[in-house]
Motif scaffolding. Structure first.
Motif, PDB file in Angstrom:
ATOM      1  N   UNK A  91     -50.706  18.959   4.327  1.00  0.00           N
ATOM      2  CA  UNK A  91     -51.569  17.782   4.271  1.00  0.00           C
ATOM      3  C   UNK A  91     -52.597  17.742   5.402  1.00  0.00           C
ATOM      4  N   UNK A  92     -52.395  18.557   6.414  1.00  0.00           N
ATOM      5  CA  UNK A  92     -53.347  18.593   7.527  1.00  0.00           C
ATOM      6  C   UNK A  92     -54.624  19.343   7.178  1.00  0.00           C
ATOM      7  N   UNK A  93     -54.622  19.969   6.027  1.00  0.00           N
ATOM      8  CA  UNK A  93     -55.789  20.722   5.575  1.00  0.00           C
ATOM      9  C   UNK A  93     -56.288  20.106   4.279  1.00  0.00           C
ATOM     10  N   UNK A  94     -57.572  20.201   4.037  1.00  0.00           N
ATOM     11  CA  UNK A  94     -58.072  19.728   2.752  1.00  0.00           C
ATOM     12  C   UNK A  94     -57.559  20.655   1.648  1.00  0.00           C
ATOM     13  N   UNK A  95     -57.226  20.088   0.515  1.00  0.00           N
ATOM     14  CA  UNK A  95     -56.573  20.895  -0.532  1.00  0.00           C
ATOM     15  C   UNK A  95     -57.470  21.988  -1.108  1.00  0.00           C
ATOM     16  N   UNK A  96     -58.793  21.863  -0.923  1.00  0.00           N
ATOM     17  CA  UNK A  96     -59.669  22.891  -1.483  1.00  0.00           C
ATOM     18  C   UNK A  96     -59.999  23.996  -0.479  1.00  0.00           C
ATOM     19  N   UNK A  97     -59.441  23.924   0.705  1.00  0.00           N
ATOM     20  CA  UNK A  97     -59.631  25.013   1.672  1.00  0.00           C
ATOM     21  C   UNK A  97     -58.423  25.942   1.626  1.00  0.00           C
ATOM     22  N   UNK A  98     -58.669  27.188   1.949  1.00  0.00           N
ATOM     23  CA  UNK A  98     -57.504  28.062   2.091  1.00  0.00           C
ATOM     24  C   UNK A  98     -56.749  27.629   3.341  1.00  0.00           C
ATOM     25  N   UNK A  99     -55.493  27.877   3.333  1.00  0.00           N
ATOM     26  CA  UNK A  99     -54.649  27.480   4.455  1.00  0.00           C
ATOM     27  C   UNK A  99     -53.913  28.708   4.939  1.00  0.00           C
ATOM     28  N   UNK A 100     -54.169  29.084   6.190  1.00  0.00           N
ATOM     29  CA  UNK A 100     -53.570  30.320   6.688  1.00  0.00           C
ATOM     30  C   UNK A 100     -52.228  30.025   7.330  1.00  0.00           C
ATOM     31  N   UNK A 101     -51.259  30.733   6.845  1.00  0.00           N
ATOM     32  CA  UNK A 101     -49.891  30.516   7.272  1.00  0.00           C
ATOM     33  C   UNK A 101     -49.522  31.453   8.420  1.00  0.00           C
ATOM     34  N   UNK A 102     -48.842  30.902   9.424  1.00  0.00           N
ATOM     35  CA  UNK A 102     -48.257  31.733  10.464  1.00  0.00           C
ATOM     36  C   UNK A 102     -47.151  30.947  11.131  1.00  0.00           C
ATOM     37  N   UNK A 103     -46.294  31.642  11.798  1.00  0.00           N
ATOM     38  CA  UNK A 103     -45.209  30.967  12.504  1.00  0.00           C
ATOM     39  C   UNK A 103     -45.775  29.990  13.524  1.00  0.00           C
ATOM     40  N   UNK A 104     -46.831  30.419  14.204  1.00  0.00           N
ATOM     41  CA  UNK A 104     -47.449  29.589  15.234  1.00  0.00           C
ATOM     42  C   UNK A 104     -48.026  28.294  14.653  1.00  0.00           C
ATOM     43  N   UNK A 105     -48.663  28.439  13.509  1.00  0.00           N
ATOM     44  CA  UNK A 105     -49.266  27.264  12.871  1.00  0.00           C
ATOM     45  C   UNK A 105     -48.195  26.270  12.443  1.00  0.00           C
ATOM     46  N   UNK A 106     -47.085  26.777  11.941  1.00  0.00           N
ATOM     47  CA  UNK A 106     -45.994  25.884  11.526  1.00  0.00           C
ATOM     48  C   UNK A 106     -45.361  25.201  12.728  1.00  0.00           C
ATOM     49  N   UNK A 107     -45.247  25.961  13.806  1.00  0.00           N
ATOM     50  CA  UNK A 107     -44.678  25.407  15.030  1.00  0.00           C
ATOM     51  C   UNK A 107     -45.533  24.234  15.514  1.00  0.00           C
ATOM     52  N   UNK A 108     -46.844  24.420  15.440  1.00  0.00           N
ATOM     53  CA  UNK A 108     -47.769  23.358  15.846  1.00  0.00           C
ATOM     54  C   UNK A 108     -47.597  22.128  14.949  1.00  0.00           C
ATOM     55  N   UNK A 109     -47.412  22.355  13.656  1.00  0.00           N
ATOM     56  CA  UNK A 109     -47.213  21.244  12.736  1.00  0.00           C
ATOM     57  C   UNK A 109     -45.902  20.518  13.021  1.00  0.00           C
ATOM     58  N   UNK A 110     -44.901  21.288  13.342  1.00  0.00           N
ATOM     59  CA  UNK A 110     -43.601  20.682  13.631  1.00  0.00           C
ATOM     60  C   UNK A 110     -43.717  19.716  14.803  1.00  0.00           C
ATOM     61  N   UNK A 111     -44.392  20.158  15.850  1.00  0.00           N
ATOM     62  CA  UNK A 111     -44.552  19.300  17.028  1.00  0.00           C
ATOM     63  C   UNK A 111     -45.450  18.118  16.733  1.00  0.00           C
TER      64      UNK A 111
END
Length: 500
Positions: free
Chosen positions: A318-338
């Motif tokens: 939800x932090x990204x607009x649905x029409x943009x690609x969303x790049x997945x990485x462990x680091x990005x998920x960690x940031x979302x978790x916090x």
RNA sequence: GGUCCUGUGGCCGAGUGGCUAGGCAGAGCUCUGCAAAAGCUCCUACAGCGGUUCGAAUCCGCUCGGGACCUCCA
């Protein structure tokens, strides 16, 4: 009813949303093929359209949300031996096809519940609608837009294109499609390369098969969605959603089939979510780079440092607009978790804050104006093609205000009673009802709460005596068990089960 | 090859021509027995080169990079 604007893939621009039947919305979203486990990529459309579903309801629409289960199996590759994906996998795993389908359907439902997605209003299965699909194929043949060939039925794209715009949705040019040469076997059944199958004859080793006017076989790739959407939503309905990768040929073909049968373009607004990528490349089976949802939730995958809560994933998306690609990485998920933790902690504090009359004269007009503006923008952002990222950004701007109130750095009464209530209500409605987020706390066990309260009381006494040895021992040993104890302003203590 | 999308600070990402989100990470300070949390402050970027404009990350052109679809795929 609203000023919702949505980006329509058909017109390639944002349009004012107006439902066909006032007060009601019909929405169809392409569901999963249950021949295997769902992965991260699958999470995106279902979370995206869950929020669309929730928001339309919030706006007061009565929504019928139809999402299919594809259990009849698509071809592995057009023309080439026509292997039914589901059947072949079943042989490998020594399961009955329907047993396999049931297993992955259950797993899919479980994952959807983990994400806090509402179930759709109707969840039809392809195998449960063979009759409707056969009927639809008959209609297309009768209309002269399909032909039988060797027990299979194909849609006549060339003929359709003479009176209709095949390629309108996907931007494909019909002449290019007709000229495209591909070295596939079984093409001789077709009159033209661009034709697509409505019904395929089944070879003897093909397990999933049904009797039809054209012999024993199984339905083609695109007909199920057309048949089920028409049955439950009518000849024309409001929204059709799905991943961008379905634009062609799936959705383009759906339009063609339905238009011939129902004499009207089936869908008013086509909404497509973009892909989740990993190292810049689309996550997908063919790229061999998928992270299954079960791996994500358990942390058992080479690129994952730890297990991630489903809510972290929902927030991440939800932090990204649905029409943009969303790049997945462990680091990005960690940031979302916090990030989610920070937001959710503030939200919980907000619920506990109360106004105290003695601070009645503390009004802060500047702060008041700022907060009201940020809160009111929620609607504006969401109405602008579902900009959940901007709603969340505004929430984060309010977080320091809430935390300052909690720490008594500013009084609750800095905001007027009206605004304070507006703040509390807005956060609840938007965070829980519209964005569908939940807390990730594991600390809701009442016995554990009792024990923790006891430890906190003992520690408070120790601290009162300046017995920091005992005080630190309690805190340190709890920390080793994964429980974090925090001393707050005014001698209060709070605790939480830490995430890792 | 065809059609289309895209290139934003250490990372993830919003961005409607002027007001230059947000998160994570990092630095400093405050509060605090010490931690943690929290607050305040800092780090201010738009692939490159031209052009339009009083003014461009945002519009146009070119170059370079990345991607999607054209085959099952969310």
């Amino acid at each position: 009813m609203s000023h919702l604007r949505v980006y329509n893939s058909l017109s390639r621009q944002k349009e004012e949303f107006k439902s066909i039947t006032p007060g009601h919305v019909g929405m169809y979203v392409c569901g999963p093929t249950v021949s295997g486990e769902s992965h991260m990529g699958h999470a995106r459309p279902y979370i995206t359209f869950d929020v669309v579903y929730r928001y339309l309801q919030h706006l007061g629409y009565k929504v019928r949300y139809v999402r299919n289960i594809t259990d009849a199996g698509h071809f592995e590759e057009e023309g080439r031996e026509a292997v039914d994906k589901i059947a072949s996998k079943a042989l490998l795993e020594k399961l009955e096809p329907m047993e396999l389908v049931q297993k992955y359907t259950n797993l899919f439902h479980w994952a959807m519940a983990q994400f806090n997605n509402f179930p759709p209003s109707i969840e039809p299965t392809a195998t449960g609608h063979i009759v409707e699909q056969i009927e639809m194929i008959k209609q297309i043949i009768d209309a002269g837009y399909a032909y039988e060939s060797n027990g299979s039925v194909y849609f006549d794209v060339k003929k359709y294109a003479t009176g209709h715009d095949y390629g309108k949705l996907s931007g494909r040019i019909i002449d290019d499609l007709l000229e495209t040469t591909r070295e596939l076997e079984g093409q001789e059944e077709k009159r033209d390369m661009a034709d697509f199958a409505l019904w395929k004859n089944a070879s003897p080793e093909h397990i999933m098969r049904w009797q039809s006017p054209w012999g024993v076989g199984y339905p083609g790739w695109h007909i199920e969605c057309s048949a089920m959407a028409t049955k439950y939503l009518g000849a024309q309905f409001d929204i059709h959603g799905g991943g961008m990768d379905l634009l062609f040929p799936h959705h383009e073909s759906e339009i063609a089939q339905s238009t011939i049968c129902n004499h009207v373009a089936p869908v008013r607004y086509w909404i497509h979510n973009n892909m989740i990528t990993i190292n810049g490349r689309k996550m997908g089976k063919s790229y061999n780079n998928v992270i299954k949802l079960t791996e994500l939730f358990s942390g058992e995958h080479p690129i994952l440092e730890k297990a991630y809560h489903p809510m972290t994933v929902r927030f991440f998306i939800l932090q990204t607009h649905y029409r943009s690609t969303l790049d997945f990485s462990n680091e990005a998920l960690l940031a979302s978790e916090k990030g989610l933790k920070r937001l959710w902690d503030a939200y919980e504090h907000l619920g506990k804050l109360t106004r105290e009359a003695r601070d009645a004269e503390a009004g802060d007009p500047e702060l008041e104006t700022k907060v009201v503006k940020l809160l009111k923008e929620f609607d504006e952002f969401m109405n602008d093609d579902f900009s959940t990222a901007k709603v969340l950004a505004n929430m984060f701007e309010i977080v320091p205000v809430i935390n300052s109130m909690k720490d008594k750095l500013i009084p609750v009464t800095a905001l007027s009673e009206e605004t304070f209530q507006f703040l509390q209500n807005r956060f609840k409605t938007w965070l829980e009802d519209i964005l569908g987020l939940k807390g990730v706390s594991e600390a809701d066990n009442s016995k554990l709460q009792g024990v923790m309260q006891l430890l906190i009381d003992i520690r408070k006494e120790a601290r009162g005596r300046k017995d920091f040895f005992t005080s630190d021992k309690i805190r340190n040993q709890l920390a080793e068990m994964g429980i974090l104890l925090k001393d707050e302003k005014g001698g209060e203590m709070s605790w939480e089960v830490s995430s890792s």
